[in-house]
Write a protein that holds these residues in place. Sequence first.
Motif, PDB file in Angstrom:
ATOM      1  N   VAL A 126       0.815  -1.214   0.000  1.00 51.46           N
ATOM      2  CA  VAL A 126       0.000   0.000   0.000  1.00 51.46           C
ATOM      3  C   VAL A 126       0.854   1.273   0.000  1.00 51.46           C
ATOM      4  N   LYS A 127       1.966   1.246   0.729  1.00 53.41           N
ATOM      5  CA  LYS A 127       2.774   2.455   0.902  1.00 53.41           C
ATOM      6  C   LYS A 127       4.134   2.303   0.202  1.00 53.41           C
ATOM      7  N   PRO A 187      10.539   8.024  -2.685  1.00 51.29           N
ATOM      8  CA  PRO A 187      11.822   7.845  -1.993  1.00 51.29           C
ATOM      9  C   PRO A 187      12.164   6.382  -1.742  1.00 51.29           C
ATOM     10  N   LEU A 188      11.142   5.573  -1.435  1.00 52.66           N
ATOM     11  CA  LEU A 188      11.390   4.157  -1.197  1.00 52.66           C
ATOM     12  C   LEU A 188      11.814   3.466  -2.485  1.00 52.66           C
ATOM     13  N   LEU A 189      11.134   3.752  -3.584  1.00 48.20           N
ATOM     14  CA  LEU A 189      11.512   3.179  -4.871  1.00 48.20           C
ATOM     15  C   LEU A 189      12.935   3.574  -5.258  1.00 48.20           C
ATOM     16  N   LEU A 222      -6.706  -0.733  -5.858  1.00 43.59           N
ATOM     17  CA  LEU A 222      -6.206  -0.128  -7.094  1.00 43.59           C
ATOM     18  C   LEU A 222      -4.810   0.437  -6.886  1.00 43.59           C
ATOM     19  N   GLU A 223      -4.601   1.106  -5.749  1.00 42.08           N
ATOM     20  CA  GLU A 223      -3.265   1.640  -5.443  1.00 42.08           C
ATOM     21  C   GLU A 223      -2.267   0.511  -5.276  1.00 42.08           C
ATOM     22  N   LYS A 224      -2.698  -0.587  -4.660  1.00 38.31           N
ATOM     23  CA  LYS A 224      -1.802  -1.732  -4.502  1.00 38.31           C
ATOM     24  C   LYS A 224      -1.370  -2.267  -5.863  1.00 38.31           C
ATOM     25  N   GLU A 225      -2.317  -2.415  -6.781  1.00 38.97           N
ATOM     26  CA  GLU A 225      -1.983  -2.893  -8.117  1.00 38.97           C
ATOM     27  C   GLU A 225      -0.985  -1.964  -8.803  1.00 38.97           C
ATOM     28  N   LYS A 226      -1.204  -0.666  -8.680  1.00 39.16           N
ATOM     29  CA  LYS A 226      -0.286   0.313  -9.283  1.00 39.16           C
ATOM     30  C   LYS A 226       1.103   0.214  -8.662  1.00 39.16           C
ATOM     31  N   ASN A 227       1.158   0.065  -7.343  1.00 36.37           N
ATOM     32  CA  ASN A 227       2.442  -0.024  -6.660  1.00 36.37           C
ATOM     33  C   ASN A 227       3.213  -1.281  -7.059  1.00 36.37           C
ATOM     34  N   ILE A 228       2.495  -2.399  -7.169  1.00 34.63           N
ATOM     35  CA  ILE A 228       3.154  -3.633  -7.582  1.00 34.63           C
ATOM     36  C   ILE A 228       3.709  -3.490  -8.992  1.00 34.63           C
ATOM     37  N   GLU A 229       2.970  -2.816  -9.864  1.00 35.88           N
ATOM     38  CA  GLU A 229       3.447  -2.597 -11.232  1.00 35.88           C
ATOM     39  C   GLU A 229       4.722  -1.743 -11.228  1.00 35.88           C
TER      40      GLU A 229
END
Length: 249
Positions: free
Chosen positions: A59-60, A64-66, A98-105
């Motif tokens: 989720v988060k 900066p983390l990336l 939806l945010e989780k899917e975007k983050n995983i991508e």
Amino acid sequence: KDEDYSTFGGDEIIDWTNLKRVYIGGGESTVQPELYRFMRNCIKNKNTDFEFRIGTNGVKISKPLLALFSNFKNLSISVSTDGTPKIDEYIRWGTNALEKEKNIEKLKQQGHPIAINFVLSIWNVSYIGEIMEYLDRQYPEAPMHMNVAGYKNDILSPFIFPDKKLVVESVKKAMKTGKYLSNEQRTTSLIDSIADFYQSDKHVDLEKLRKFFYYNDTLDRVRGSQLIDYIPRLEKCRSFLCEKKTKIY
């Protein structure tokens, strides 16, 4: 001689130049400042090639983390996902699917291998086929590591769903998916055990089911949610609590 334990377990005991394998799990690791500090120390000490795995709810995942993740060539991510988007949002309340899917991508685009960490429970067992079909479509290359939910008195157990037919139909779908056929041993064996149980004449413990609904109704009151809006197959199972017999028909 008395020992000073005040520094045990902290940065002081880490040999930053000799790390070989590191796994960081929960609570939610990506919101912990210690994770950021750990990675910056690794970068500072020029040791970023070790085997590195992080467990997260996905989720988060901030910019900066990336940016920090991009320094680690052997970083893999284990994402906790317990259903199709709506089911996952209910089980992991506060999740934006939806945010989780975007983050995983974003993680995939940065080259980090993804694995799915899945917890099988009464909430999702009757949808297991549809869930695994969804995971096949959304994350075809990601292995699926499955575990069974544990809670007091087994009230979240996937073996207390009372509608035998629904589970059997969904499990048949699950057994046709890539996630099942890829033969990740624990995932395959758990699906097989679910199939064996629900195709047998074994009884469901309706007292555990009753305790589950008491627990779940309490959650719904606190959260302002309703089970029927997210997992209608399970909501309909309240009718089994009116039955005098404990055998599944």
